[in-house]
Motif scaffolding. Structure first.
Motif, PDB file in Angstrom:
ATOM      1  N   GLU A 257     -17.344  55.936  57.897  1.00  9.17           N
ATOM      2  CA  GLU A 257     -17.035  57.171  58.605  1.00  9.17           C
ATOM      3  C   GLU A 257     -16.456  56.834  59.980  1.00  9.17           C
ATOM      4  N   VAL A 260     -16.934  60.693  65.478  1.00  9.24           N
ATOM      5  CA  VAL A 260     -16.539  62.049  65.868  1.00  9.24           C
ATOM      6  C   VAL A 260     -15.703  61.966  67.134  1.00  9.24           C
ATOM      7  N   GLU A 286     -23.197  72.891  64.968  1.00  9.54           N
ATOM      8  CA  GLU A 286     -21.907  73.012  65.664  1.00  9.54           C
ATOM      9  C   GLU A 286     -22.103  72.954  67.171  1.00  9.54           C
ATOM     10  N   ILE A 289     -23.127  69.273  68.213  1.00 11.69           N
ATOM     11  CA  ILE A 289     -22.081  68.250  68.199  1.00 11.69           C
ATOM     12  C   ILE A 289     -21.147  68.411  69.384  1.00 11.69           C
ATOM     13  N   PRO A 293     -21.232  64.498  70.885  1.00 16.84           N
ATOM     14  CA  PRO A 293     -20.463  64.089  69.696  1.00 16.84           C
ATOM     15  C   PRO A 293     -21.089  62.930  68.919  1.00 16.84           C
ATOM     16  N   THR A 294     -22.040  62.219  69.496  1.00 11.65           N
ATOM     17  CA  THR A 294     -22.683  61.114  68.776  1.00 11.65           C
ATOM     18  C   THR A 294     -23.960  61.553  68.059  1.00 11.65           C
ATOM     19  N   ALA A 296     -25.949  62.167  65.313  1.00 11.11           N
ATOM     20  CA  ALA A 296     -25.813  61.834  63.886  1.00 11.11           C
ATOM     21  C   ALA A 296     -26.408  62.919  62.997  1.00 11.11           C
ATOM     22  N   SER A 299     -23.987  65.783  62.853  1.00 17.38           N
ATOM     23  CA  SER A 299     -22.818  65.368  62.071  1.00 17.38           C
ATOM     24  C   SER A 299     -23.111  65.425  60.582  1.00 17.38           C
ATOM     25  N   ALA A 303     -21.188  67.745  57.819  1.00 14.62           N
ATOM     26  CA  ALA A 303     -20.462  67.055  56.745  1.00 14.62           C
ATOM     27  C   ALA A 303     -20.573  67.780  55.415  1.00 14.62           C
ATOM     28  N   HIS A 309     -16.089  68.680  58.329  1.00  9.98           N
ATOM     29  CA  HIS A 309     -16.208  67.219  58.329  1.00  9.98           C
ATOM     30  C   HIS A 309     -14.902  66.566  58.740  1.00  9.98           C
ATOM     31  N   LEU A 312     -13.804  66.947  62.515  1.00 11.90           N
ATOM     32  CA  LEU A 312     -14.529  66.141  63.485  1.00 11.90           C
ATOM     33  C   LEU A 312     -13.978  64.737  63.680  1.00 11.90           C
ATOM     34  N   ARG A 313     -13.197  64.233  62.746  1.00 10.84           N
ATOM     35  CA  ARG A 313     -12.874  62.801  62.784  1.00 10.84           C
ATOM     36  C   ARG A 313     -11.594  62.502  61.998  1.00 10.84           C
TER      37      ARG A 313
END
Length: 472
Positions: A257, A260, A286, A289, A293-294, A296, A299, A303, A309, A312-313
């Protein structure tokens, strides 16, 4: 009584269909929509030029002069035509720059054997229009064309020019469509801003809950993974099998992955989306995050939704495979295409280096298709106040106090070519969907009949609102 009830039901069914096209404006849009769907414009085997020629004939019949209709057909690609049409405003030295309406006419392939009905016929079933391109992107193309013609019929004269560009090759890479217009014919399409695909509304239990405004998008990049081997006879297998080596490399990609990465658009999207999200756990994730942003745990919750999902990345996925040369021989070559959708603030070098690190020293070579360096895309477009105000006002008029949610497209549109030449581009349509029901690029692509006609009205009112404002 039984026979009478059947007749009554049939009559009601007919009346419901008739109600779907309750005005001459809606009938015009439906006719154009049907015509476009039923012209095969598959990027690889169809002809966008046929669709362009049909549209050009319509605009000429409506009194648009030849000087305001540009048909561009590349010499080396005769099936990839483009059309640009201009509706002149009042003009004058203080007239603001035009509004540009951008949509693409090409579609992805659709095998008849895969579909329960002809994909190149506009079908109406159970409150949906079905067919290839019904959602991506002939809905907006037909709406833009119908609205331009309707304005002409009404004698509407805007304060600024309105330009419509319907293009080829969006699905095929853009080299013969919007990119050509942006780089070689910018004077045809130069505008204060463009309205494009990519921003859609959301339905929950058929009720509108948000309207989307796309101001950023990911960039599509393809990598070729290659495993080479000396091969040999299949009766004497060895551990260094090219297909196995490639498979192990792809499994590593599938388990990886990217981190983010948020930008102003995705931050605003998550913040606004949380306000309208009925799932309390998802809404909390939401908000979490955005704050971190870290996170987990947040996230992992987000996902569950493939769209969020991907928002975000950066994502990478294997899309094609090839390998071996004979049934009784060890493979000498095995290759795969890995398609990445990259965050617009990332770089090509970062994505390539990350994939190489994920694979480690496996002997599988990664080659980026195309010579690309630096930041992958144009930065998110700043939304002018007058544009946001207009979208918000028309949204409220049609659907009440639902939020206008900034979005970043997880795919890629032709908007990137316009942003690169200084034309801010925003995806907004007024077309509403529930979940992934439209199934773009898949079998039974569709759009709700009501959503189509709501989008017709929304875009008509939005463009009129924007084109009667005389200040930037």
């Amino acid at each position: 009584m039984r026979r009478l009830s059947v007749v009554t039901v049939l009559a009601l069914a007919v009346s419901v269909r008739a109600a779907a096209q309750s005005t001459p404006h809606e009938k015009l849009a439906h006719d154009i929509y049907k015509e476009l769907i039923e012209i095969n414009t598959v990027d690889s085997v169809g002809s966008v030029t046929k669709a362009v020629e049909a549209l050009a004939a319509r605009f000429k019949a409506e009194g648009f002069p030849d000087s305001d209709i540009h048909v561009l057909i590349p010499d080396n690609a005769p099936t990839k035509g483009n059309i640009v049409v201009r509706l002149h405003g009042r003009g004058g030295p203080n007239a603001p720059k035009p509004v540009l309406l951008l949509a693409h006419l090409d579609v992805v392939a659709a095998l008849r054997s895969d579909w329960p009905r002809d994909p190149f016929t506009l079908n109406e079933e159970n409150g949906f229009f079905l067919g290839r391109g019904t959602a991506d992107d002939k809905s907006m193309a037909s709406i833009f064309a119908a609205n331009m013609i309707w304005m002409k019929r009404e004698g509407y004269v805007p304060d600024r020019d309105i330009i419509m560009a319907l293009t080829a090759d969006e699905e095929g890479g853009g080299s013969n469509g919007a990119r050509t217009l942006a780089t070689q014919h910018k004077d045809w399409i130069d505008a204060a801003y463009a309205i494009n695909e990519g921003g859609d509304g959301a339905l929950v239990n058929a009720k509108p809950v948000t309207n989307g405004l796309m101001a950023a998008e990911k960039v599509s990049v393809n990598f070729t993974f290659t495993a080479l081997n000396s091969g040999g006879h299949s009766s004497m297998p060895r551990p260094d099998n090219a297909i196995y080596e490639l498979s192990k490399a792809l499994l590593k990609v599938s388990e990886f992955e990217f981190p983010v990465v948020l930008n102003p658009v995705t931050t605003a999207y998550l913040t606004q989306s949380a306000k309208a999200q009925p799932d309390k756990e998802f809404a909390a994730a939401e908000r979490a995050i955005v704050a971190n942003p870290t996170d987990a745990k947040a996230s992992a919750v987000l996902a569950r939704d493939p769209f969020v999902h991907s928002v975000l990345r950066t994502t990478c996925v294997a899309t094609r495979l090839a390998g071996g040369h004979a049934n009784n021989a060890l493979p000498q070559t095995a290759t795969a295409n890995v398609n990445c959708r990259v965050e617009p603030t990332s770089s090509y070098e970062y994505v390539l280096a990350t994939l190489q690190r994920v694979l480690g020293d496996t002997g599988v070579k990664i080659t980026m298709q195309g010579r690309r360096t630096g930041v992958v895309g144009a930065p998110p477009s700043a939304v002018p106040a007058e544009f946001l105000d207009a979208v918000t006002a028309v949204t409220k008029k049609m659907w009440g106090d639902i939020p206008v949610v900034p979005q970043m497209s997880t795919g890629a549109t032709d908007g990137k070519y316009l942003r690169e030449v200084g034309i801010p581009t925003f995806g907004v349509s007024g077309l509403m969907y529930e979940g992934e029901e439209r199934n773009m690029h898949g079998r039974d692509e569709k759009i709700r009949v009501k959503s189509y006609y709501d989008g017709l009205k929304f875009l008509d009112e939005l463009v009129r609102t924007l084109s009667t404002r005389t200040k930037m």
